[in-house]
Design a protein around this motif. Structure first.
Motif, PDB file in Angstrom:
ATOM      1  N   ALA A 153       0.817  -1.215   0.000  1.00 23.77           N
ATOM      2  CA  ALA A 153       0.000   0.000   0.000  1.00 23.77           C
ATOM      3  C   ALA A 153       0.849   1.262   0.000  1.00 23.77           C
ATOM      4  CB  ALA A 153      -0.929   0.003   1.209  1.00 23.77           C
ATOM      5  N   ASN A 154       2.065   1.173   0.500  1.00 23.88           N
ATOM      6  CA  ASN A 154       2.923   2.355   0.616  1.00 23.88           C
ATOM      7  C   ASN A 154       3.953   2.463  -0.501  1.00 23.88           C
ATOM      8  OD1 ASN A 154       1.738   3.260   3.095  1.00 23.88           O
ATOM      9  ND2 ASN A 154       2.825   1.602   4.141  1.00 23.88           N
ATOM     10  N   GLU A 155       3.822   1.614  -1.508  1.00 26.89           N
ATOM     11  CA  GLU A 155       4.713   1.746  -2.662  1.00 26.89           C
ATOM     12  C   GLU A 155       4.475   3.092  -3.341  1.00 26.89           C
ATOM     13  OE1 GLU A 155       3.778  -1.553  -5.119  1.00 26.89           O
ATOM     14  OE2 GLU A 155       4.866  -3.022  -3.890  1.00 26.89           O
ATOM     15  N   LYS A 156       5.550   3.718  -3.788  1.00 29.00           N
ATOM     16  CA  LYS A 156       5.450   5.046  -4.381  1.00 29.00           C
ATOM     17  C   LYS A 156       5.511   4.986  -5.901  1.00 29.00           C
ATOM     18  CE  LYS A 156       7.244   7.717  -0.487  1.00 29.00           C
ATOM     19  NZ  LYS A 156       8.239   8.727  -0.043  1.00 29.00           N
ATOM     20  N   ARG A 157       4.715   5.867  -6.518  1.00 29.62           N
ATOM     21  CA  ARG A 157       4.761   6.028  -7.966  1.00 29.62           C
ATOM     22  C   ARG A 157       5.908   6.965  -8.317  1.00 29.62           C
ATOM     23  NH1 ARG A 157       1.870   1.641  -8.756  1.00 29.62           N
ATOM     24  NH2 ARG A 157      -0.331   1.828  -8.195  1.00 29.62           N
ATOM     25  N   ALA A 158       6.063   7.195  -9.609  1.00 26.52           N
ATOM     26  CA  ALA A 158       7.161   8.054 -10.069  1.00 26.52           C
ATOM     27  C   ALA A 158       7.042   9.467  -9.526  1.00 26.52           C
ATOM     28  CB  ALA A 158       7.196   8.076 -11.596  1.00 26.52           C
ATOM     29  N   ASP A 159       5.817   9.938  -9.323  1.00 25.51           N
ATOM     30  CA  ASP A 159       5.630  11.297  -8.827  1.00 25.51           C
ATOM     31  C   ASP A 159       5.686  11.375  -7.302  1.00 25.51           C
ATOM     32  OD1 ASP A 159       3.318  10.040  -8.126  1.00 25.51           O
ATOM     33  OD2 ASP A 159       1.957  11.437  -9.121  1.00 25.51           O
ATOM     34  N   THR A 174       3.732   9.837  -5.189  1.00 24.01           N
ATOM     35  CA  THR A 174       2.448   9.540  -4.562  1.00 24.01           C
ATOM     36  C   THR A 174       2.370   8.052  -4.219  1.00 24.01           C
ATOM     37  OG1 THR A 174       1.427  11.245  -5.928  1.00 24.01           O
ATOM     38  CG2 THR A 174      -0.045   9.710  -4.806  1.00 24.01           C
ATOM     39  N   THR A 175       1.930   7.770  -3.013  1.00 29.37           N
ATOM     40  CA  THR A 175       1.814   6.356  -2.628  1.00 29.37           C
ATOM     41  C   THR A 175       0.584   5.736  -3.266  1.00 29.37           C
ATOM     42  OG1 THR A 175       0.543   6.868  -0.639  1.00 29.37           O
ATOM     43  CG2 THR A 175       2.946   6.761  -0.412  1.00 29.37           C
ATOM     44  N   ARG A 176       0.643   4.441  -3.372  1.00 31.47           N
ATOM     45  CA  ARG A 176      -0.451   3.702  -3.986  1.00 31.47           C
ATOM     46  C   ARG A 176      -1.758   3.887  -3.222  1.00 31.47           C
ATOM     47  NH1 ARG A 176       0.332  -2.683  -5.520  1.00 31.47           N
ATOM     48  NH2 ARG A 176      -1.580  -2.964  -6.741  1.00 31.47           N
ATOM     49  N   ILE A 177      -1.653   3.914  -1.892  1.00 30.37           N
ATOM     50  CA  ILE A 177      -2.860   4.027  -1.095  1.00 30.37           C
ATOM     51  C   ILE A 177      -3.522   5.381  -1.289  1.00 30.37           C
ATOM     52  CG2 ILE A 177      -1.631   4.798   0.974  1.00 30.37           C
ATOM     53  CD1 ILE A 177      -4.834   2.645   0.785  1.00 30.37           C
ATOM     54  N   GLU A 178      -2.750   6.416  -1.458  1.00 34.70           N
ATOM     55  CA  GLU A 178      -3.341   7.740  -1.659  1.00 34.70           C
ATOM     56  C   GLU A 178      -4.112   7.809  -2.966  1.00 34.70           C
ATOM     57  OE1 GLU A 178      -3.623  10.169   0.454  1.00 34.70           O
ATOM     58  OE2 GLU A 178      -2.596   8.927   1.934  1.00 34.70           O
ATOM     59  N   ILE A 179      -3.584   7.176  -3.988  1.00 31.86           N
ATOM     60  CA  ILE A 179      -4.292   7.153  -5.279  1.00 31.86           C
ATOM     61  C   ILE A 179      -5.615   6.407  -5.142  1.00 31.86           C
ATOM     62  CG2 ILE A 179      -4.198   6.272  -7.650  1.00 31.86           C
ATOM     63  CD1 ILE A 179      -1.177   6.704  -7.558  1.00 31.86           C
ATOM     64  N   GLU A 180      -5.584   5.240  -4.484  1.00 32.08           N
ATOM     65  CA  GLU A 180      -6.792   4.435  -4.335  1.00 32.08           C
ATOM     66  C   GLU A 180      -7.819   5.121  -3.438  1.00 32.08           C
ATOM     67  OE1 GLU A 180      -7.305   2.066  -6.210  1.00 32.08           O
ATOM     68  OE2 GLU A 180      -5.351   1.318  -6.840  1.00 32.08           O
ATOM     69  N   LYS A 181      -7.369   5.894  -2.467  1.00 32.66           N
ATOM     70  CA  LYS A 181      -8.310   6.636  -1.622  1.00 32.66           C
ATOM     71  C   LYS A 181      -9.142   7.601  -2.451  1.00 32.66           C
ATOM     72  CE  LYS A 181      -5.766   6.798   2.791  1.00 32.66           C
ATOM     73  NZ  LYS A 181      -5.063   7.722   3.726  1.00 32.66           N
ATOM     74  N   GLN A 182      -8.492   8.278  -3.370  1.00 32.11           N
ATOM     75  CA  GLN A 182      -9.208   9.241  -4.210  1.00 32.11           C
ATOM     76  C   GLN A 182     -10.231   8.558  -5.105  1.00 32.11           C
ATOM     77  OE1 GLN A 182      -8.831  12.552  -3.778  1.00 32.11           O
ATOM     78  NE2 GLN A 182      -7.446  11.924  -2.116  1.00 32.11           N
ATOM     79  N   LEU A 183      -9.934   7.315  -5.490  1.00 29.49           N
ATOM     80  CA  LEU A 183     -10.817   6.606  -6.415  1.00 29.49           C
ATOM     81  C   LEU A 183     -11.998   5.934  -5.719  1.00 29.49           C
ATOM     82  CD1 LEU A 183      -8.152   4.869  -8.700  1.00 29.49           C
ATOM     83  CD2 LEU A 183      -9.603   6.813  -9.306  1.00 29.49           C
ATOM     84  N   HIS A 184     -11.788   5.421  -4.505  1.00 25.02           N
ATOM     85  CA  HIS A 184     -12.761   4.504  -3.926  1.00 25.02           C
ATOM     86  C   HIS A 184     -13.374   4.934  -2.597  1.00 25.02           C
ATOM     87  CE1 HIS A 184     -11.607   1.675  -7.018  1.00 25.02           C
ATOM     88  NE2 HIS A 184     -10.339   1.733  -6.634  1.00 25.02           N
TER      89      HIS A 184
END
Length: 915
Positions: A36-42, A44-54
């Motif tokens: 969940a805490n893996e970071k993207r190139a920018d 942003t962590t994976r969990i933060e992206i999924e929070k915005q979506l779901h």
């Protein structure tokens, strides 16, 4: 384009998977998965992206974070799941298709932020499974996953037990017990005290979840990859896996400390959500309703519910669900049918017939599911010959149920001649029927449960539709002509014999029952197919299915081809637990439908002498009832075996079960009802066979010679050596009390019947049933008072369980006294008459003389035991002291306290002394 039946089954299975795992994120988040805490190139962590979506947002923060973890969890499990990205993903669009109306993962993860039709279907099912009320809905959507840091939070909170919350009478509420966060096993189904287990150590709690998560992922990889293309088959495996690792994870922890009680497991909430979601989707899809219109209808309905608006309640009032109950009636007639050759194969027949009953119920549920095009998760209750299926309430579904009922009737009329069968009852339900109701008010779901019970009772009175408007004609036409030179079946005593088994003419059904008894002793898996696999296959198809047995993958492989072609419909592991804490997961769907069977171990000459005169046993051979009857005999110092050679039959069931389900829970929900049924069954179907196989008292395995003829649902029937079985009943009662968290409103009654091994099995059952009926009628307040049950009948005497424990303790004391005082058998036999006198003092006042008779007989006995010497005064003093001790232990603590029930102690002692 309308889907055919197989396509509907596949589509329903995928929707069930999405609904089944909508709360996967609760498991993943509490395990603090590192992905969940893996970071993207920018950055942003994976969990933060999924929070915005779901995740929904409230006051500027994301809530229900577990929804984001559901999406991440699906990514991690993808390689071991059925294909979610191909073309066969109806009703969803291929994964990550930007033009998709919806994907399976989005439908699962966005249940707190639904937008599309399928998302609203799962969100609605999620809320109905929880029994939502108007005043709690808004608070639920605003709730955080977490509780204040100084209190127990969603990591450290452990699941409460439902049993502790059941009330049949007024008493203070309690919440002292929790389930250990462990995989399903005979040990982990027992609750533990919260103050000894539950702590505020978040790190330790997360570590427990992480270990469970890792076990779950490893278990998922064990499901045969070849089975993934057969969605219903794979989903059945996954159901058992999810049960194993989530049975003790609390599904609801948001709002802890308020109205939320974490007493329903993630498994039970998942299962009921999946069943409701599939039924709701199929109701609209089978009718051809426009998805957009239904989406708006559901959205508007929940908006009005949140606002407390009662207008326009179409989605709430329409009967969209069809609850289908199945019940196997005539079980005892089926198991205990008795022909002339039954006794010669008594043990094997008992084993085979008991398993066959469970098999018939399982296959009846499977036949109905497949006829309706429903996945295995639509069957939410399955225990002891009863099942409950949630279907769409359409005219097609109702007609299908009636057609399947006719199939069942035809099979049973052909093979059991109307003495047993499976009845189906249908009950339409509205969404609002699943509401739990407010505390202190009438509960809609409680009323639904009561109607379910009434519907099933009505169905039992309409067996085989014999009182219908259009009867099928004379039954058993040409029945007599079916008897050939082979005559009548030597096993059931009524059917035409059509084949031979072991040199005896038998019916096809009896032959299969004998073979089943044999396979159960050597195999560990049963495969259900639509074509004969020619591998330990029973001859008689059941409702169109072939039953095949196998030992394991090394023996049969995974039947990958049969799974891909669809011929293999189910593959059930029925092996018994290996140890108390071993997870009940071997890579395949589990069914707890096997009974424990006693076997011979390695025998030395000393042990072989116990069975002198009987057939010489070999290692690992299954014990016969004649052998078992000798297993409680003991060896004296001179090498002679002594003690009664006899069997004890133990039969019992839970008291007031109907009241427990109908009114025991203050706020019942669909998930709670399913959980209660599953957990009630687990004690008898999981723990009891393990107790018989491995249970010890003081380091000695005492119950391994007991046959579990049947055990499941709320009842049990056991046969074993007389004294060990008597002690087993005591052990079971204590274990059950611990299992239900000491709840005084939940208990069982039992009947014990001691017999010689040669008595026909049907008579054994009848005697045990008489004992059980006497226990159920136990009324210590007198004949004009209501029975309290919670009792046991043994040697014709009925006592409360607490008295029974004390009486058995008195038997041990009697054995001590006999050894110290040299009590003769005649002296002990004489006490039997005194117990009858003591019990009847109120009817015959002269019976109060039993005290004097006891003193006289005891004095005479001591005069012969304690001889006088030169010091006559010392001798007399000793006699008086010994007489006082015997009076205190036997007359006061024994006969005076228990009356005629003290015979249980006397008979138990006397039968152990017999040569």
């Amino acid at each position: 384009m309308a889907l055919d039946l197989q396509e509907r089954l596949d589509a329903s299975s995928l929707l069930a998977l999405a609904a089944f795992l909508h709360d996967l994120g609760k498991f993943a988040e509490r395990a603090r998965i590192g992905e969940a805490n893996e970071k993207r190139a920018d950055g942003t962590t994976r969990i933060e992206i999924e929070k915005q979506l779901h995740c929904p947002h409230f006051n500027g923060r994301a809530t229900h974070i577990h929804a984001a973890y559901t999406a991440i969890g699906f990514d991690l499990l993808e390689r071991d799941l059925p294909d979610l990205a191909g073309e066969r993903v109806t009703p969803f669009a291929p994964w990550r298709d930007c033009d998709a109306d919806d994907s399976l993962i989005n439908a699962a993860a966005r249940h707190h932020r639904p937008d599309t039709f399928l998302q609203w279907i799962i969100a609605t099912a999620d809320r109905l499974a929880s029994g939502f009320e108007r005043d709690s809905f808004a608070a639920y959507n605003k709730a955080s996953d977490e509780a204040p840091a100084q209190k127990l939070n969603h990591y450290t909170t452990r699941q409460w037990t439902l049993f502790e919350r059941i009330h049949l009478q007024e008493r203070p509420a309690s919440g002292r017990w929790r389930y250990p966060l462990k995989p399903l096993s005979p040990a982990s189904i027992f609750p533990v005290l919260a103050d000894r287990y539950e702590s505020a150590d978040t790190n330790a709690a997360q570590a427990e979840y992480a270990a469970l998560w890792n076990g779950f992922r490893a278990g998922l990889a064990r499901i045969p990859a070849e089975h993934r293309r057969n969605l219903a088959l794979w989903l059945d495996h996954f159901d058992s896996l999810w049960l194993t690792f989530t049975h003790a994870i609390p599904s609801a922890t948001a709002g802890l400390g308020g109205s939320v009680r974490p007493d329903v497991s993630l498994y039970d909430h998942s299962k009921t959500t999946a069943a409701l979601a599939v039924a709701l989707w199929r109701f609209h899809d089978d009718r051809g309703d426009a998805p957009e219109a239904i989406r708006e209808q559901l959205r508007a309905q929940w908006d009005r519910l949140r606002a407390g608006d009662d207008d326009s309640r179409q989605a709430w009032e329409e009967e969209k669900f069809l609850l289908i109950q199945g019940d196997f009636f005539g079980i005892q007639d089926f198991i205990f049918a008795s022909g002339g050759e039954t006794q010669k194969r008594a043990a094997k027949l008992l084993r085979g017939r008991s398993f066959y009953v469970s098999l018939l119920a399982e296959l009846a549920a499977l036949r109905l599911l497949e006829a309706l095009g429903l996945p295995p998760t639509s069957q939410v209750v399955n225990a002891a010959g009863k099942f409950l299926i949630v279907a769409p309430n359409t005219a097609e579904a109702r007609a299908t149920v009636r057609a399947v009922q006719a199939e069942f009737d035809g099979w049973f009329l052909s093979h059991s001649y109307g003495q047993s069968g499976i009845g189906l009852a249908m009950l339409p339900a509205r969404a609002r029927n699943f509401q739990a109701g407010k505390a202190g008010e009438d509960s809609p779901f409680r009323r639904l449960t009561q109607r379910l019970f009434e519907q099933l009772e009505e169905a039992k009175l309409k067996r085989f539709a014999l009182c219908g408007e259009a009867p099928a004609g004379p039954l058993f036409r040409d029945f007599l002509d079916a008897f050939t030179a082979k005559g009548v079946c030597g096993i059931d005593g009524r059917s035409p014999a059509t084949t031979e088994e072991g040199g005896i003419a038998v019916s096809a059904l009896a032959a299969d029952q004998i073979q089943t008894g044999h396979y159960l002793a050597t195999q560990q898996r049963v495969l259900i197919s639509t074509e004969c696999l020619n591998h330990h296959t029973l001859k008689l198809p059941i409702f169109g299915y072939y039953v095949n047995f196998s030992h394991g993958e090394a023996d049969t492989g995974r039947f990958g081809h049969e799974a891909k072609t669809g011929h293999l419909r189910r593959c059930w592991d029925f092996s018994l637990p290996e140890s108390a804490d071993a997870p009940l997961w071997n890579g395949y769907a589990r069914r707890h439908i096997n009974a424990y069977v006693p076997r011979f171990g390695a025998l030395n000459e000393f042990e072989r002498s116990r069975y002198s005169g009987l057939d010489s046993p070999s290692v690992d051979e299954i014990k016969t009832l004649n052998h078992i009857a000798r297993d409680d005999r003991r060896l004296d110092e001179e090498g002679h075996w002594y003690g009664q050679e006899a069997l004890m039959t133990l039969k019992g069931d839970v008291d007031n079960l109907g009241r427990i389900f109908e009114s025991g829970l203050e706020r019942p929900t669909f998930a709670r009802m399913a959980a209660l049924s599953r957990q009630m069954n687990a004690f008898f179907a999981i723990y009891l066979p393990w107790l018989c196989a491995h249970g010890e008292d003081n380091g000695v395995s005492r119950y391994r010679n007991t046959y579990t003829v049947f055990a499941g649902g709320d009842d049990f029937f056991l046969i074993g050596p007389w004294h060990s079985t008597l002690r087993l009943a005591e052990r079971m009662r204590k274990a059950f009390n611990r299992y239900v968290a000491g709840n005084p409103d939940i208990h069982f009654s039992a009947g014990l019947s001691m017999t010689k091994p040669g008595l026909p099995i049907r008579q054994l059952a009848a005697l045990a049933e008489e004992g059980l009926e006497a226990a159920k009628a136990y009324a210590p307040g007198g004949p004009n008072t209501a029975p309290v049950k919670n009792a046991v009948t043994c040697f014709g005497q009925t006592a409360s369980w607490s008295d029974f424990d004390a009486i058995l303790a008195q038997e041990a004391e009697l054995e001590r006294l006999a050894g110290e005082f040299g009590l003769s058998t005649g002296y002990v036999y004489g006490l039997l008459h005194l117990t009858d006198m003591a019990a009847a003092v109120s009817q015959r006042p002269e019976n109060a003389l039993w005290h004097a008779y006891f003193a006289y007989r005891t004095r005479r006995m001591l005069e012969s035991r304690v001889k006088g010497g030169e010091d006559r005064e010392a001798t007399e003093c000793k006699r008086r002291a010994l007489q006082g001790e015997l009076a205190a232990e036997i007359a006061h603590k024994g006969i005076g306290q228990f009356g005629a029930a003290y015979k249980i102690a006397l008979f138990t002692y006397l039968y152990q002394q017999r040569d």
